[in-house]
Motif scaffolding. Structure first.
Motif, PDB file in Angstrom:
ATOM      1  N   LEU A  54      35.361  57.306 -16.135  1.00 17.47           N
ATOM      2  CA  LEU A  54      36.063  56.359 -17.018  1.00 17.47           C
ATOM      3  C   LEU A  54      35.328  55.034 -17.158  1.00 17.47           C
ATOM      4  O   LEU A  54      35.319  54.432 -18.231  1.00 17.47           O
ATOM      5  CB  LEU A  54      37.484  56.128 -16.525  1.00 17.47           C
ATOM      6  N   GLU A  55      34.689  54.555 -16.085  1.00 16.35           N
ATOM      7  CA  GLU A  55      33.962  53.276 -16.156  1.00 16.35           C
ATOM      8  C   GLU A  55      32.765  53.392 -17.092  1.00 16.35           C
ATOM      9  O   GLU A  55      32.493  52.488 -17.882  1.00 16.35           O
ATOM     10  CB  GLU A  55      33.504  52.828 -14.768  1.00 16.35           C
ATOM     11  N   GLU A  56      32.024  54.519 -17.008  1.00 15.73           N
ATOM     12  CA  GLU A  56      30.868  54.718 -17.880  1.00 15.73           C
ATOM     13  C   GLU A  56      31.306  54.858 -19.337  1.00 15.73           C
ATOM     14  O   GLU A  56      30.673  54.314 -20.234  1.00 15.73           O
ATOM     15  CB  GLU A  56      30.100  55.979 -17.475  1.00 15.73           C
ATOM     16  N   LYS A  57      32.379  55.601 -19.554  1.00 19.05           N
ATOM     17  CA  LYS A  57      32.842  55.799 -20.920  1.00 19.05           C
ATOM     18  C   LYS A  57      33.286  54.482 -21.551  1.00 19.05           C
ATOM     19  O   LYS A  57      33.055  54.243 -22.730  1.00 19.05           O
ATOM     20  CB  LYS A  57      33.991  56.806 -20.986  1.00 19.05           C
ATOM     21  N   ALA A  58      33.911  53.619 -20.754  1.00 17.36           N
ATOM     22  CA  ALA A  58      34.365  52.329 -21.270  1.00 17.36           C
ATOM     23  C   ALA A  58      33.196  51.487 -21.776  1.00 17.36           C
ATOM     24  O   ALA A  58      33.358  50.654 -22.664  1.00 17.36           O
ATOM     25  CB  ALA A  58      35.140  51.579 -20.199  1.00 17.36           C
ATOM     26  N   LYS A  59      32.004  51.715 -21.239  1.00 17.05           N
ATOM     27  CA  LYS A  59      30.828  50.944 -21.641  1.00 17.05           C
ATOM     28  C   LYS A  59      29.990  51.643 -22.713  1.00 17.05           C
ATOM     29  O   LYS A  59      29.035  51.080 -23.212  1.00 17.05           O
ATOM     30  CB  LYS A  59      29.951  50.682 -20.419  1.00 17.05           C
ATOM     31  N   THR A  60      30.340  52.881 -23.039  1.00 19.14           N
ATOM     32  CA  THR A  60      29.550  53.671 -23.982  1.00 19.14           C
ATOM     33  C   THR A  60      30.005  53.420 -25.415  1.00 19.14           C
ATOM     34  O   THR A  60      31.172  53.528 -25.737  1.00 19.14           O
ATOM     35  CB  THR A  60      29.688  55.180 -23.664  1.00 19.14           C
ATOM     36  N   ARG A  61      29.060  53.066 -26.257  1.00 24.60           N
ATOM     37  CA  ARG A  61      29.347  52.805 -27.669  1.00 24.60           C
ATOM     38  C   ARG A  61      29.155  54.100 -28.446  1.00 24.60           C
ATOM     39  O   ARG A  61      28.087  54.702 -28.402  1.00 24.60           O
ATOM     40  CB  ARG A  61      28.389  51.737 -28.178  1.00 24.60           C
ATOM     41  N   ILE A  62      30.188  54.544 -29.148  1.00 30.43           N
ATOM     42  CA  ILE A  62      30.078  55.795 -29.893  1.00 30.43           C
ATOM     43  C   ILE A  62      30.091  55.583 -31.402  1.00 30.43           C
ATOM     44  O   ILE A  62      29.972  56.538 -32.149  1.00 30.43           O
ATOM     45  CB  ILE A  62      31.196  56.795 -29.507  1.00 30.43           C
TER      46      ILE A  62
END
Length: 111
Positions: A54-62
């Motif tokens: 969840l922490e990585e996804k929160a920082k990932t721009r899609i």
């Protein structure tokens, strides 16, 4: 694609050629990418969708959100509106509005 809780992941069908027949593609008009969901990365058999916590996804721009001024009714009527910013699920808003003075190529000020 079956694990997508918003149904945003859809098959590309023949858009990706015969080899990519069932490759997933995010179609935001059908369903958005749920901010707190990482299911697709957990079940992707090829690794094309990375497994993220969840922490990585929160920082990932899609993607990049843009306002289509031809379809936004508040914009067309000159009415202030912050609905996009209000519904943005990120804690530091990924969508924010700010007034800017813009010039076109000829140097004219645009509203």
């Amino acid at each position: 694609m079956k694990v997508c809780i918003t149904n945003g992941l859809q098959p590309t069908l023949l858009e990706a050629g015969f080899e990519g027949l069932w490759s997933p593609r995010l179609i935001p008009r059908m369903g958005y990418c749920e901010y707190r969901c990482t299911l697709c990365g957990q079940v992707c058999p090829s690794g094309a969708i990375r497994r993220l916590n969840l922490e990585e996804k929160a920082k990932t721009r899609i993607g990049l959100a843009m306002i289509d001024t031809g379809r936004c009714l508040p914009h067309a009527h000159g009415i202030p509106c912050i609905v996009c910013e209000e519904v943005c699920p990120t804690s530091k808003k990924a969508i924010w509005l700010e007034e800017r003075t813009v010039k076109n190529r000829a140097g004219w000020m645009l509203p």
